[in-house]
Motif scaffolding. Structure first.
Motif, PDB file in Angstrom:
ATOM      1  N   UNK A 173     117.641  -6.515  51.721  1.00 36.36           N
ATOM      2  CA  UNK A 173     117.053  -5.120  51.773  1.00 36.36           C
ATOM      3  C   UNK A 173     117.526  -3.925  51.270  1.00 36.36           C
ATOM      4  N   UNK A 174     119.001  -3.965  51.234  1.00 33.38           N
ATOM      5  CA  UNK A 174     119.508  -2.833  50.340  1.00 33.38           C
ATOM      6  C   UNK A 174     119.139  -2.807  48.889  1.00 33.38           C
ATOM      7  N   UNK A 175     119.246  -4.072  48.389  1.00 37.89           N
ATOM      8  CA  UNK A 175     118.694  -3.856  47.215  1.00 37.89           C
ATOM      9  C   UNK A 175     117.537  -3.913  46.698  1.00 37.89           C
ATOM     10  N   UNK A 181     115.605  -5.189  41.938  1.00 38.03           N
ATOM     11  CA  UNK A 181     114.651  -6.206  42.469  1.00 38.03           C
ATOM     12  C   UNK A 181     114.838  -7.505  42.078  1.00 38.03           C
ATOM     13  N   UNK A 182     115.824  -7.625  40.965  1.00 33.42           N
ATOM     14  CA  UNK A 182     116.362  -9.295  40.599  1.00 33.42           C
ATOM     15  C   UNK A 182     117.196  -9.623  41.402  1.00 33.42           C
ATOM     16  N   UNK A 186     116.563 -12.647  44.368  1.00 35.13           N
ATOM     17  CA  UNK A 186     117.406 -13.891  44.678  1.00 35.13           C
ATOM     18  C   UNK A 186     118.034 -14.065  46.041  1.00 35.13           C
ATOM     19  N   UNK A 187     118.289 -13.012  46.555  1.00 38.07           N
ATOM     20  CA  UNK A 187     118.712 -12.964  48.128  1.00 38.07           C
ATOM     21  C   UNK A 187     117.575 -13.473  48.896  1.00 38.07           C
ATOM     22  N   UNK A 188     116.240 -12.922  48.926  1.00 40.90           N
ATOM     23  CA  UNK A 188     115.304 -13.314  49.678  1.00 40.90           C
ATOM     24  C   UNK A 188     115.033 -14.880  49.402  1.00 40.90           C
ATOM     25  N   UNK A 189     115.146 -15.201  48.201  1.00 37.69           N
ATOM     26  CA  UNK A 189     114.809 -16.703  47.879  1.00 37.69           C
ATOM     27  C   UNK A 189     115.829 -17.718  48.808  1.00 37.69           C
ATOM     28  N   UNK A 217     106.240 -11.193  47.277  1.00 40.77           N
ATOM     29  CA  UNK A 217     104.863 -10.820  46.754  1.00 40.77           C
ATOM     30  C   UNK A 217     105.274  -9.602  46.187  1.00 40.77           C
ATOM     31  N   UNK A 218     105.865  -8.584  46.835  1.00 43.68           N
ATOM     32  CA  UNK A 218     105.891  -7.204  46.346  1.00 43.68           C
ATOM     33  C   UNK A 218     106.816  -7.298  45.106  1.00 43.68           C
ATOM     34  N   UNK A 219     107.823  -7.918  45.240  1.00 42.36           N
ATOM     35  CA  UNK A 219     108.659  -8.158  44.072  1.00 42.36           C
ATOM     36  C   UNK A 219     108.047  -8.623  42.835  1.00 42.36           C
TER      37      UNK A 219
END
Length: 259
Positions: A173-175, A181-182, A186-189, A217-219
């Protein structure tokens, strides 16, 4: 003379008999007092332990399924304790407080939580372990059904997963908000992978999955558009994949160090 001796013997016999009866009653009262004190101690310790279970889960509790079981047992112990305590008013106050707290809505799940320290994570995991043991005890004693026990246990497993994913969620969330976004992708993945590999079936898990999918989806939307508009889409896609793989390896390495 003989009459006097007989009378003396009778009197002595009566005295002995009375002494035995009085002594027996005194002994019985002493036993009853000991039993009462022991029962008082047992009920108080049990009530205090249940109260600690309830308090321990309160800050991360998004469902009352486990708390309701604990509140039932807690209030039952308090009501029984009234008959043994010398201060029933104090117990009645605890009952009123517990009933009022039970009516309060549980915490709302926040998909953008604050980061937990290592100490906080350890503390919560210990509380979840103790809560699971208490639920098992209550099932074995027949206080909750096996079906209800399983539902409660699944909920505790979800809370454990939520605590485990805390750092990744916070960092992702912080990133995302800072525009990196990169790393966020990766963290969301990583979070998405953990959620999919875990078989816990809870509404909170589905809510987190939905949130992560939305962020992904936003990224990815600008990246997909860039690929579609590129003269050589395959080359752009290949570079993007390699970049994500390198970043994922770096993130995984950092996480291993933290662990």
């Amino acid at each position: 003379m003989a009459t006097l001796q007989i009378l003396t013997i009778v009197i002595l016999f009566i005295i002995v008999l009375v002494s035995v009866v009085v002594g027996s009653r005194a002994h019985q009262k002493e036993l009853e007092l000991k039993e009462r004190r022991l029962k008082l101690l047992q009920l108080k310790n049990r009530a205090d332990r249940m109260e600690q279970h309830i308090i321990g889960l309160r800050s991360i509790n998004t469902d009352m399924i486990v708390s309701d079981v604990f509140y039932d047992f807690y209030l039952e112990n308090l009501r029984e304790l009234i008959s043994y305590t010398d201060d029933p008013e104090k117990i009645e106050q605890r009952i009123a407080k517990a009933e009022a707290e039970r009516e309060e809505a549980p915490a709302h799940m926040n998909v953008e939580p604050d980061e937990m320290s290592f100490h906080e994570k350890t503390k919560y995991k210990e509380r979840l372990t103790k809560a699971a043991k208490m639920l098992l005890y209550m099932r074995r004693k027949g206080r909750i059904s096996n079906t209800h026990y399983k539902l409660c246990y699944v909920y505790l497993r979800w809370l454990n997963l939520w605590i485990q994913l805390n750092r990744q969620i916070v960092q992702a969330n912080k990133n995302f908000h800072s525009g990196d976004m990169r790393v966020a992708q990766t963290l969301y993945s990583v979070i998405h992978s953990h959620l999919k590999s875990n078989n816990v079936d809870r509404p909170e898990k589905k809510e987190l999955e939905k949130f992560v999918d939305g962020r992904m989806q936003e990224i990815l939307a600008p990246q997909i558009m860039a690929i579609q508009e590129a003269e050589n889409p395959e080359e752009v896609l290949s570079e993007l994949v390699h970049s994500i793989e390198d970043l994922s390896a770096g993130v995984a390495s950092e996480q291993l160090k933290d662990e």
